[in-house]
Design a protein around this motif. Structure first.
Motif, short mmCIF file in Angstrom:
data_model
loop_
_atom_site.label_atom_id
_atom_site.label_comp_id
_atom_site.label_asym_id
_atom_site.label_seq_id
_atom_site.Cartn_x
_atom_site.Cartn_y
_atom_site.Cartn_z
N TYR A 89 -57.82 -10.68 21.66
CA TYR A 89 -57.14 -10.98 20.54
C TYR A 89 -57.33 -12.58 20.57
O TYR A 89 -57.54 -13.34 19.68
CB TYR A 89 -55.58 -10.95 20.64
N LEU A 90 -57.43 -13.30 21.84
CA LEU A 90 -57.75 -14.74 21.87
C LEU A 90 -59.17 -15.12 21.42
O LEU A 90 -59.37 -16.05 20.81
CB LEU A 90 -57.45 -14.99 23.22
N TYR B 14 -53.27 -7.85 14.58
CA TYR B 14 -52.74 -6.88 15.37
C TYR B 14 -53.38 -5.62 14.77
O TYR B 14 -53.73 -4.50 15.45
CB TYR B 14 -51.25 -6.78 15.25
N ARG B 15 -53.05 -5.30 13.62
CA ARG B 15 -53.54 -3.93 12.66
C ARG B 15 -55.01 -3.66 13.37
O ARG B 15 -55.26 -2.38 13.44
CB ARG B 15 -53.21 -3.90 11.36
N ALA B 16 -55.89 -4.40 13.26
CA ALA B 16 -57.28 -4.24 13.56
C ALA B 16 -57.38 -3.99 14.99
O ALA B 16 -58.19 -3.00 15.40
CB ALA B 16 -57.98 -5.79 13.23
N LEU B 17 -56.75 -4.59 15.90
CA LEU B 17 -56.55 -4.01 17.29
C LEU B 17 -55.90 -2.68 17.48
O LEU B 17 -56.50 -2.26 18.43
CB LEU B 17 -55.91 -5.31 18.12
N THR B 18 -55.30 -2.19 16.59
CA THR B 18 -54.79 -0.70 16.80
C THR B 18 -55.91 0.00 16.74
O THR B 18 -55.80 1.04 17.31
CB THR B 18 -53.68 -0.56 15.79
N ARG C 95 -54.00 1.88 20.10
CA ARG C 95 -52.86 1.91 20.48
C ARG C 95 -51.84 1.34 19.05
O ARG C 95 -52.45 1.02 18.29
CB ARG C 95 -52.57 0.73 21.38
N GLY C 96 -50.37 1.79 19.20
CA GLY C 96 -49.60 1.61 18.14
C GLY C 96 -49.36 -0.17 17.61
O GLY C 96 -49.69 -0.73 18.79
N LEU C 97 -48.90 -0.23 16.59
CA LEU C 97 -48.77 -1.63 16.16
C LEU C 97 -47.93 -2.28 16.96
O LEU C 97 -48.09 -3.27 17.44
CB LEU C 97 -48.70 -1.68 14.56
N ARG D 194 -61.45 -17.77 19.74
CA ARG D 194 -61.83 -18.12 18.42
C ARG D 194 -60.56 -17.81 17.54
O ARG D 194 -60.52 -18.06 16.11
CB ARG D 194 -63.09 -17.29 17.83
N LEU D 195 -59.34 -17.29 18.12
CA LEU D 195 -58.34 -17.29 17.47
C LEU D 195 -57.81 -18.63 16.71
O LEU D 195 -57.18 -18.47 15.68
CB LEU D 195 -57.31 -16.87 18.41
N PHE D 196 -58.17 -19.66 17.44
CA PHE D 196 -57.57 -20.88 17.13
C PHE D 196 -58.45 -21.35 15.68
O PHE D 196 -58.21 -22.69 15.35
CB PHE D 196 -57.71 -21.92 18.32
N GLU D 197 -59.60 -20.85 15.44
CA GLU D 197 -60.30 -21.22 14.24
C GLU D 197 -59.66 -21.03 13.12
O GLU D 197 -59.93 -21.47 11.81
CB GLU D 197 -61.59 -20.41 14.29
N GLY D 198 -58.72 -20.18 12.90
CA GLY D 198 -57.95 -19.57 11.90
C GLY D 198 -56.76 -19.68 11.76
O GLY D 198 -55.86 -20.09 13.04
N PRO D 199 -55.63 -19.18 10.96
CA PRO D 199 -54.16 -19.43 11.08
C PRO D 199 -53.78 -18.09 12.15
O PRO D 199 -54.15 -17.20 12.13
CB PRO D 199 -53.88 -19.02 9.70
N ILE D 200 -52.87 -18.68 12.87
CA ILE D 200 -52.38 -17.57 13.89
C ILE D 200 -51.21 -17.22 13.27
O ILE D 200 -50.32 -17.51 12.57
CB ILE D 200 -51.90 -18.15 15.16
N CYS D 201 -51.10 -15.67 13.29
CA CYS D 201 -50.06 -14.98 12.42
C CYS D 201 -49.29 -14.23 13.41
O CYS D 201 -49.26 -13.08 13.90
CB CYS D 201 -50.78 -13.85 11.52
#
Length: 401
Positions: A100-101, A107-111, A116-118, A308-315
């Motif tokens: 994620y970092l 989160y949905r893409a990581l599922t 794993r569930g959302l 690269r999480l910090f290159e876009g908006p954190i949701c």
């Protein structure tokens, strides 16, 4: 109908509303995830153990560093199996958080990556980032002692030719998705919503102290005044070392931090001269100070490059955003210390003196008598020191134009 009957009906309605059953879940674990668990990114990543380069690219750290991190944090994030399902292992929890970092995927893409569930993904990231900060901060970002401050100052002089400097200060805006019911509170002057990280970095680009969570609309100076670091410096709680002479000097000179124009000028903070009243002498000082400020800028750059999480908006929720930023900062220190950063500069001052430089002599300036404050006098002394043979570097006059 009497008023008492109306009250009884209203009370009965509220009672029924409270007792209303929640919608039952269709599955305890979605069959899609159960069937395809063997194809998750965690299972596939096990094959990377045989390829150090790809392992580092996927985990954002070396295999040895990752194993060390797992051993440290495993007691804090391990869960027990139940009769309904097996718990997610500590290694997989850490990998989900690192991915994620590293990617900034939703989160949905990581599922779908980890099967794993959302809600599971959301809870894993929130709890693991908090555990990373709790476990690593006391060792890898603890409050420096006077001896540690002194070693930081010595390292600053070795790398950046800035004597008695304890670190560089700056603020970093992290873009976020607008939080509910906050209006324009987090909207900054750059035109987006953000949360501010106020950080101090040493000469090697390691964070010595951070303060996270200030709203984006505030300036760096305002954030610093309300931060824990600002309060600690104002009240003298950081146990800074006692003043000592500058190299080849006789009079004691206080230790200080370097910062940009957004910060106030204090006995313990050196900021550049205003651009409206510059002469060659002050231009040299501003250049030398900018060299010292590079360490915190480099730290921010390395942090964003690795995560690269910090290159876009954190949701995320506000609490999770703060935990994610703090975890990334302490992981930055942990990885750089474990994988080695303390290299000597390839070019010494003596080597630089052998290069051909044609220094521009400072233009004589009229002597103006002013009543300077103590902080201004300290800055004047440091400015004069940068022009002496003991404090000057040969190429500083090349940067006054």
């Amino acid at each position: 109908m009497s008023s008492s009957s109306d009250e009884e009906i209203a009370a009965a309605y509220l009672l029924l509303k409270k007792r209303r059953k929640k919608t039952n879940r269709r599955f305890w674990v979605n069959p899609f995830y159960t069937i395809n668990l063997g194809y998750s990114s965690y299972i596939v990543a096990q094959e990377l153990n045989h390829d150090p380069v790809k392992f580092h690219g996927f985990y954002r750290m070396s295999k040895r560093t990752f194993q060390t991190l797992v051993e440290i944090i495993k007691p804090e994030i391990s869960k027990r199996d139940t009769n309904y399902r097996k718990a997610v292992s500590a290694e997989e929890r850490l990998l989900i958080t690192l991915r994620y970092l590293a990617t900034g995927d939703s989160y949905r893409a990581l599922t779908y990556y980890f099967m794993r569930g959302l809600t599971t993904i959301s809870n894993i990231i929130a709890t693991t980032t908090e555990a990373i900060w709790t476990v690593l901060q006391p060792k890898y970002m603890s409050t420096p002692t006077p001896e540690k401050w002194t070693s930081i100052a010595d390292r600053y002089y070795t790398l950046w030719n800035i004597p008695n400097c304890l670190g560089s200060l700056d603020g970093k805006h992290f873009r976020i998705k607008r939080l509910p019911k906050t209006g324009s509170t987090f909207y900054n002057y750059k035109g987006y919503f953000s949360i501010v990280l106020m950080a101090c970095a040493d000469a090697d680009g390691l964070f010595t102290t951070i303060d996270v969570g200030e709203i984006g609309r505030n300036s760096d100076g305002a954030v610093f005044r309300t931060s824990n670091l600002g309060h600690a410096l104002q009240l003298g709680l950081l146990e800074l070392p006692q003043p000592r002479p500058l190299p080849l000097g006789n009079d004691d000179f206080p230790f200080y931090f370097v910062a940009d124009e957004a910060f106030p000028l204090k006995n313990y903070i050196m900021r550049p001269y205003s651009k409206r009243t510059l002469d060659n002498r002050k231009r040299v000082f501003n250049y030398r100070l900018s060299r010292g400020r590079r360490s915190v800028e480099c730290a921010f750059g390395m942090l964003v490059s690795k995560f690269r999480l910090f290159e876009g908006p954190i949701c995320c929720k506000e609490e999770t955003i703060n935990s994610v930023i703090k975890a990334a900062c302490v992981l930055h220190n942990f990885i750089r210390i474990k994988q080695g950063i303390f290299t000597q500069p390839t070019e010494t001052i003596a080597d630089r003196q052998d290069q051909v430089h044609i220094p521009i002599e400072p233009m004589p300036q009229p002597q103006i008598i002013r009543n300077h404050s103590e902080a201004q006098n300290i800055r004047e002394r440091l400015c004069d020191y940068f022009l002496t043979p003991a404090g000057a570097i040969p190429y500083q006059w090349n940067h006054i134009v």
